[in-house]
Design a protein around this motif. Structure first.
Motif, PDB file in Angstrom:
ATOM      1  N   LEU A   1      -2.729   1.146 -16.363  1.00  0.00           N
ATOM      2  CA  LEU A   1      -1.992   0.178 -15.547  1.00  0.00           C
ATOM      3  C   LEU A   1      -0.529  -0.022 -15.975  1.00  0.00           C
ATOM      4  CD1 LEU A   1      -2.499  -1.536 -13.051  1.00  0.00           C
ATOM      5  CD2 LEU A   1      -3.188  -3.404 -14.551  1.00  0.00           C
ATOM      6  N   PRO A   2      -0.211  -0.129 -17.264  1.00  0.00           N
ATOM      7  CA  PRO A   2       1.203  -0.296 -17.624  1.00  0.00           C
ATOM      8  C   PRO A   2       2.067   0.876 -17.192  1.00  0.00           C
ATOM      9  CG  PRO A   2      -0.214  -0.934 -19.451  1.00  0.00           C
ATOM     10  CD  PRO A   2      -1.101  -0.266 -18.437  1.00  0.00           C
ATOM     11  N   LYS A   3       1.569   2.093 -17.395  1.00  0.00           N
ATOM     12  CA  LYS A   3       2.317   3.289 -16.987  1.00  0.00           C
ATOM     13  C   LYS A   3       2.433   3.350 -15.474  1.00  0.00           C
ATOM     14  CE  LYS A   3       2.214   7.895 -15.714  1.00  0.00           C
ATOM     15  NZ  LYS A   3       1.525   8.590 -14.620  1.00  0.00           N
ATOM     16  N   LEU A   4       1.378   2.991 -14.777  1.00  0.00           N
ATOM     17  CA  LEU A   4       1.364   3.007 -13.322  1.00  0.00           C
ATOM     18  C   LEU A   4       2.411   2.061 -12.751  1.00  0.00           C
ATOM     19  CD1 LEU A   4       0.110   3.630 -10.532  1.00  0.00           C
ATOM     20  CD2 LEU A   4      -1.699   1.986 -11.086  1.00  0.00           C
TER      21      LEU A   4
ATOM     22  N   MET B   1      -7.162  -0.195   5.881  1.00  0.00           N
ATOM     23  CA  MET B   1      -6.231  -0.175   4.754  1.00  0.00           C
ATOM     24  C   MET B   1      -6.026   1.260   4.283  1.00  0.00           C
ATOM     25  SD  MET B   1      -6.347  -2.334   1.180  1.00  0.00           S
ATOM     26  CE  MET B   1      -7.739  -1.490   0.438  1.00  0.00           C
ATOM     27  N   ILE B   2      -4.797   1.570   3.867  1.00  0.00           N
ATOM     28  CA  ILE B   2      -4.501   2.886   3.309  1.00  0.00           C
ATOM     29  C   ILE B   2      -4.375   2.743   1.806  1.00  0.00           C
ATOM     30  CG2 ILE B   2      -2.994   4.894   3.370  1.00  0.00           C
ATOM     31  CD1 ILE B   2      -2.362   2.458   6.039  1.00  0.00           C
ATOM     32  N   ILE B   3      -5.137   3.548   1.066  1.00  0.00           N
ATOM     33  CA  ILE B   3      -5.091   3.545  -0.394  1.00  0.00           C
ATOM     34  C   ILE B   3      -4.433   4.837  -0.857  1.00  0.00           C
ATOM     35  CG2 ILE B   3      -6.384   3.334  -2.525  1.00  0.00           C
ATOM     36  CD1 ILE B   3      -8.643   2.028  -0.993  1.00  0.00           C
ATOM     37  N   PHE B   4      -3.318   4.703  -1.553  1.00  0.00           N
ATOM     38  CA  PHE B   4      -2.568   5.854  -2.033  1.00  0.00           C
ATOM     39  C   PHE B   4      -2.866   6.122  -3.504  1.00  0.00           C
ATOM     40  CE2 PHE B   4      -0.182   4.181   1.498  1.00  0.00           C
ATOM     41  CZ  PHE B   4       0.395   5.279   2.125  1.00  0.00           C
ATOM     42  N   ASP B   5      -3.092   7.379  -3.835  1.00  0.00           N
ATOM     43  CA  ASP B   5      -2.946   7.787  -5.221  1.00  0.00           C
ATOM     44  C   ASP B   5      -1.468   7.643  -5.567  1.00  0.00           C
ATOM     45  OD1 ASP B   5      -3.606   9.049  -7.742  1.00  0.00           O
ATOM     46  OD2 ASP B   5      -2.632  10.839  -6.939  1.00  0.00           O
ATOM     47  N   CYS B   6      -1.151   7.589  -6.853  1.00  0.00           N
ATOM     48  CA  CYS B   6       0.260   7.429  -7.238  1.00  0.00           C
ATOM     49  C   CYS B   6       0.894   8.752  -7.675  1.00  0.00           C
ATOM     50  CB  CYS B   6       0.376   6.396  -8.359  1.00  0.00           C
ATOM     51  SG  CYS B   6       2.085   6.111  -8.889  1.00  0.00           S
ATOM     52  N   ASP B   7       0.401   9.312  -8.769  1.00  0.00           N
ATOM     53  CA  ASP B   7       1.023  10.500  -9.357  1.00  0.00           C
ATOM     54  C   ASP B   7       0.872  11.704  -8.440  1.00  0.00           C
ATOM     55  OD1 ASP B   7       1.708   9.304 -11.996  1.00  0.00           O
ATOM     56  OD2 ASP B   7      -0.460   9.029 -12.070  1.00  0.00           O
ATOM     57  N   GLY B   8       2.000  12.236  -7.982  1.00  0.00           N
ATOM     58  CA  GLY B   8       1.966  13.389  -7.104  1.00  0.00           C
ATOM     59  C   GLY B   8       1.907  13.055  -5.636  1.00  0.00           C
ATOM     60  N   VAL B   9       1.713  11.766  -5.318  1.00  0.00           N
ATOM     61  CA  VAL B   9       1.734  11.315  -3.923  1.00  0.00           C
ATOM     62  C   VAL B   9       2.921  10.385  -3.691  1.00  0.00           C
ATOM     63  CG1 VAL B   9       0.511   9.984  -2.152  1.00  0.00           C
ATOM     64  CG2 VAL B   9      -0.749  11.583  -3.602  1.00  0.00           C
TER      65      VAL B   9
END
Length: 219
Positions: free
Chosen positions: A106-109, A1-9
């Motif tokens: 979580l809401p912002k994400l 499985m690939i787990i991505f960061d969100c902000d900046g990725v």
């Protein structure tokens, strides 16, 4: 499985978030730039960053300032946030299971992913540091993501843009691929990710599918 960061990725939110934070901190009497925040603090939960800087300066922030920063960011997410260039095309070329593990609440994400048309790619495998005891650089959110998805930690590859995130992925026993293709990238960014433990660094989203494939062979 690939787990991505969100902000900046996945989404180019770091440039927005740190610009807002630096402006409010300067207005409160602390001289700091967005570039200094990015270089020194990205990857950690926002509240922890603000608390650390308050401790460094020896003065508490005015009441409500962090909440104001959060509100301003949510407004700008709705009107200005853009996905990292080429991310949708890259994700379409990367097979297999994918998840998000972010320091954002979580809401912002979820709002950021939805704004950029990426939420359906990952949902329901969208996880936040607010769901665990410790934020990055602790491994908790990555371990939580793997556990919730029923995947062993050593079978996960992390894609991260921050030193704190790389440390978190490595502490979770996961292989980490660094990414420096966001608008917030800075001189020495790639070298910092490698020094933190990233196996290699990708600077352009167009190269990500090939490099993910190569790294997965090492997992």
């Amino acid at each position: 499985m690939i787990i991505f960061d969100c902000d900046g990725v996945l989404v180019d939110s770091e440039i927005l978030s740190n610009g807002i934070d630096a402006e409010l901190m300067r207005a409160a009497g602390y001289p700091i730039t967005a570039a200094e925040l990015i270089r020194g603090y990205i990857g950690r939960p926002k509240a922890e960053i603000w608390a650390a800087i308050a401790e460094e300066r020896g003065v508490a922030w005015p009441d409500g300032l962090l909440e104001k920063a959060d509100a301003l960011l949510l407004e700008r997410i709705e009107t200005e946030l853009q996905p990292v260039a080429g991310v949708a095309e890259a994700l379409a070329l990367i097979p297999g299971r994918k998840a998000v593990a972010s320091s954002s609440a979580l809401p912002k994400l979820r709002k950021a992913l939805a704004r950029c048309g990426l939420l359906e790619t990952f949902d329901p495998a969208v996880f936040s540091a607010s769901q665990v005891a410790r934020g990055k650089p602790a491994p908790d959110v990555f371990l939580y993501a793997a556990r919730e998805c029923g995947v062993a930690a050593d079978q996960c590859l992390v894609v991260e843009d921050s030193v704190a995130g790389v440390h978190a992925g490595r502490a979770a026993g996961m292989r980490v691929l660094g990414f420096t293709g966001g608008l917030h990238s800075y001189p020495g960014h790639a070298e910092a990710l490698i020094a933190a433990g990233a196996a290699e660094v990708v600077a352009d989203m167009r190269d990500l599918p090939e490099r993910v494939s190569a790294q997965l062979q090492e997992v």
